[in-house]
Write a protein that holds these residues in place. Structure first.
Motif, mmCIF file in Angstrom:
data_model
loop_
_atom_site.group_PDB
_atom_site.id
_atom_site.type_symbol
_atom_site.label_atom_id
_atom_site.label_comp_id
_atom_site.label_asym_id
_atom_site.label_seq_id
_atom_site.Cartn_x
_atom_site.Cartn_y
_atom_site.Cartn_z
ATOM 1 N N ARG A 201 0.839 -1.218 0.000
ATOM 2 C CA ARG A 201 0.000 0.000 0.000
ATOM 3 C C ARG A 201 0.865 1.257 0.000
ATOM 4 N NH1 ARG A 201 -3.118 -3.599 2.906
ATOM 5 N NH2 ARG A 201 -2.369 -2.990 4.949
ATOM 6 N N ILE A 202 1.949 1.240 0.745
ATOM 7 C CA ILE A 202 2.849 2.401 0.758
ATOM 8 C C ILE A 202 3.462 2.598 -0.625
ATOM 9 C CG2 ILE A 202 5.027 3.306 1.679
ATOM 10 C CD1 ILE A 202 4.214 1.992 4.384
ATOM 11 N N ALA A 203 3.872 1.500 -1.258
ATOM 12 C CA ALA A 203 4.460 1.602 -2.602
ATOM 13 C C ALA A 203 3.455 2.188 -3.583
ATOM 14 C CB ALA A 203 4.924 0.229 -3.080
ATOM 15 N N ARG A 204 2.220 1.781 -3.490
ATOM 16 C CA ARG A 204 1.193 2.261 -4.422
ATOM 17 C C ARG A 204 0.923 3.754 -4.255
ATOM 18 N NH1 ARG A 204 -1.689 -1.882 -6.941
ATOM 19 N NH2 ARG A 204 -1.095 -3.935 -6.192
ATOM 20 N N THR A 205 1.109 4.269 -3.060
ATOM 21 C CA THR A 205 0.845 5.695 -2.847
ATOM 22 C C THR A 205 2.096 6.562 -2.930
ATOM 23 O OG1 THR A 205 0.994 5.425 -0.442
ATOM 24 C CG2 THR A 205 -1.197 5.254 -1.428
ATOM 25 N N SER A 206 3.274 5.962 -2.794
ATOM 26 C CA SER A 206 4.493 6.776 -2.761
ATOM 27 C C SER A 206 5.340 6.661 -4.020
ATOM 28 C CB SER A 206 5.354 6.400 -1.553
ATOM 29 O OG SER A 206 5.886 5.107 -1.720
ATOM 30 N N ARG A 207 4.944 5.797 -4.937
ATOM 31 C CA ARG A 207 5.727 5.576 -6.151
ATOM 32 C C ARG A 207 4.884 5.870 -7.377
ATOM 33 N NH1 ARG A 207 10.571 1.932 -5.844
ATOM 34 N NH2 ARG A 207 11.328 2.331 -3.757
ATOM 35 N N ASP A 208 5.528 6.370 -8.406
ATOM 36 C CA ASP A 208 4.848 6.578 -9.679
ATOM 37 C C ASP A 208 4.482 5.234 -10.297
ATOM 38 O OD1 ASP A 208 7.007 9.343 -10.566
ATOM 39 O OD2 ASP A 208 5.137 9.308 -9.435
ATOM 40 N N GLU A 209 5.363 4.264 -10.109
ATOM 41 C CA GLU A 209 5.115 2.937 -10.650
ATOM 42 C C GLU A 209 4.088 2.242 -9.767
ATOM 43 O OE1 GLU A 209 8.200 -0.038 -9.072
ATOM 44 O OE2 GLU A 209 9.254 1.877 -9.095
ATOM 45 N N LEU A 210 3.000 1.827 -10.327
ATOM 46 C CA LEU A 210 2.001 1.092 -9.556
ATOM 47 C C LEU A 210 2.222 -0.386 -9.787
ATOM 48 C CD1 LEU A 210 -1.224 3.188 -10.068
ATOM 49 C CD2 LEU A 210 0.258 3.093 -8.084
ATOM 50 N N LEU A 211 2.212 -1.122 -8.717
ATOM 51 C CA LEU A 211 2.404 -2.565 -8.827
ATOM 52 C C LEU A 211 1.098 -3.191 -9.315
ATOM 53 C CD1 LEU A 211 4.209 -3.093 -5.437
ATOM 54 C CD2 LEU A 211 5.241 -2.883 -7.684
ATOM 55 N N ALA A 212 1.194 -4.130 -10.192
ATOM 56 C CA ALA A 212 0.009 -4.753 -10.760
ATOM 57 C C ALA A 212 -0.713 -5.634 -9.744
ATOM 58 C CB ALA A 212 0.396 -5.579 -11.978
ATOM 59 N N GLU A 213 0.019 -6.204 -8.820
ATOM 60 C CA GLU A 213 -0.585 -7.087 -7.830
ATOM 61 C C GLU A 213 0.283 -7.099 -6.586
ATOM 62 O OE1 GLU A 213 0.991 -11.367 -9.184
ATOM 63 O OE2 GLU A 213 -0.253 -10.326 -10.650
ATOM 64 N N PRO A 214 -0.275 -7.506 -5.428
ATOM 65 C CA PRO A 214 0.558 -7.603 -4.225
ATOM 66 C C PRO A 214 1.741 -8.524 -4.462
ATOM 67 C CG PRO A 214 -1.754 -7.844 -3.673
ATOM 68 C CD PRO A 214 -1.656 -7.850 -5.183
ATOM 69 N N VAL A 215 2.820 -8.225 -3.819
ATOM 70 C CA VAL A 215 4.064 -8.945 -4.030
ATOM 71 C C VAL A 215 4.192 -10.060 -3.013
ATOM 72 C CG1 VAL A 215 6.559 -8.702 -4.052
ATOM 73 C CG2 VAL A 215 5.131 -6.853 -4.882
ATOM 74 N N SER A 216 4.699 -11.182 -3.464
ATOM 75 C CA SER A 216 5.073 -12.243 -2.541
ATOM 76 C C SER A 216 6.117 -13.091 -3.238
ATOM 77 C CB SER A 216 3.871 -13.098 -2.154
ATOM 78 O OG SER A 216 3.345 -13.737 -3.292
ATOM 79 N N GLY A 217 6.899 -13.800 -2.488
ATOM 80 C CA GLY A 217 7.926 -14.637 -3.085
ATOM 81 C C GLY A 217 9.302 -14.167 -2.738
ATOM 82 N N SER A 218 10.248 -14.481 -3.593
ATOM 83 C CA SER A 218 11.626 -14.181 -3.286
ATOM 84 C C SER A 218 12.080 -12.913 -3.995
ATOM 85 C CB SER A 218 12.514 -15.344 -3.713
ATOM 86 O OG SER A 218 12.379 -15.554 -5.096
ATOM 87 N N PRO A 219 13.182 -12.305 -3.530
ATOM 88 C CA PRO A 219 13.659 -11.075 -4.119
ATOM 89 C C PRO A 219 13.993 -11.234 -5.593
ATOM 90 C CG PRO A 219 14.887 -11.600 -2.120
ATOM 91 C CD PRO A 219 14.004 -12.776 -2.447
ATOM 92 N N GLN A 220 13.819 -10.161 -6.305
ATOM 93 C CA GLN A 220 14.159 -10.141 -7.714
ATOM 94 C C GLN A 220 15.673 -10.035 -7.859
ATOM 95 O OE1 GLN A 220 11.634 -10.303 -10.041
ATOM 96 N NE2 GLN A 220 10.363 -10.590 -8.236
ATOM 97 N N ASP A 221 16.196 -10.539 -8.947
ATOM 98 C CA ASP A 221 17.625 -10.396 -9.204
ATOM 99 C C ASP A 221 17.919 -8.952 -9.535
ATOM 100 O OD1 ASP A 221 17.874 -13.542 -10.947
ATOM 101 O OD2 ASP A 221 18.131 -13.065 -8.836
ATOM 102 N N GLY A 222 19.082 -8.505 -9.177
ATOM 103 C CA GLY A 222 19.507 -7.167 -9.530
ATOM 104 C C GLY A 222 19.512 -6.192 -8.393
#
Length: 174
Positions: free
Chosen positions: A152-173
């Motif tokens: 929820r914080i990411a959706r309100t504080s970032r220009d990039e909106l996440l398509a769905e809630p995140v779960s799982g392991s960290p992304q590479d990079g």
């Protein structure tokens, strides 16, 4: 004879260890009122990349990115008065921030700071990393709370909106 697994030392892994250490340091500071520089010195001199229990089979803390550790720690402390209301606004209505356990509050503060202040790091990476930190410390569903609040914080504080809630392991990079 099997060879030992290579030690992962990519910058992303070092940042993950730094995030975990920053949460531990925030927790320690909240409980003991220790000063920032004292805690930074303790972690850098005795924990990060050091032997935990010297002896026959010593364990070693994994190597962390010390600049990332310091950035998260000092950033949370400098911006806590701005971060806490953001976290509180994104918690379930029946869970005021004061009710959240100290360690869980440290996870949320570190994750919220990164989402707000470090827009160069993808939101999915930040959320996944702090969900993993929560899983490292808690056996119940606390990681789900971390996921929901940080999403929820990411959706309100970032220009990039996440398509769905995140779960799982960290992304590479990262």
């Amino acid at each position: 004879m099997a060879e030992p697994a290579p030690q992962l030392s990519k910058a992303a892994n070092k940042r993950g260890v730094a995030r975990l250490a920053a949460v531990q340091a925030l927790y320690q500071m909240d409980l003991t009122s220790a000063r920032l520089m004292d805690v930074v010195a303790e972690f850098e001199n005795f924990r990060l990349g050091k032997e935990v229990d010297p002896g026959e089979s010593p364990e070693i803390y994994r190597e962390a990115d010390p600049q990332w550790f310091r950035a998260v720690l000092s950033g949370v402390l400098a911006e806590q008065r701005q971060i806490d209301p953001v976290i509180a606004k994104n918690l379930p209505p029946d869970w005021p921030l004061a009710r959240i356990e100290t360690l869980l509050r440290a996870v949320l503060r570190a994750g919220a700071w990164e989402l707000i202040a470090r827009k160069d790091v993808p939101a999915k990476v930040v959320i996944n990393e702090y969900v993993d930190v929560a899983r490292a410390f808690f056996e119940e569903d606390e990681h789900k709370l971390v996921n929901g609040v940080l999403d929820r914080i990411a959706r309100t504080s970032r220009d990039e909106l996440l398509a769905e809630p995140v779960s799982g392991s960290p992304q590479d990079g990262e």
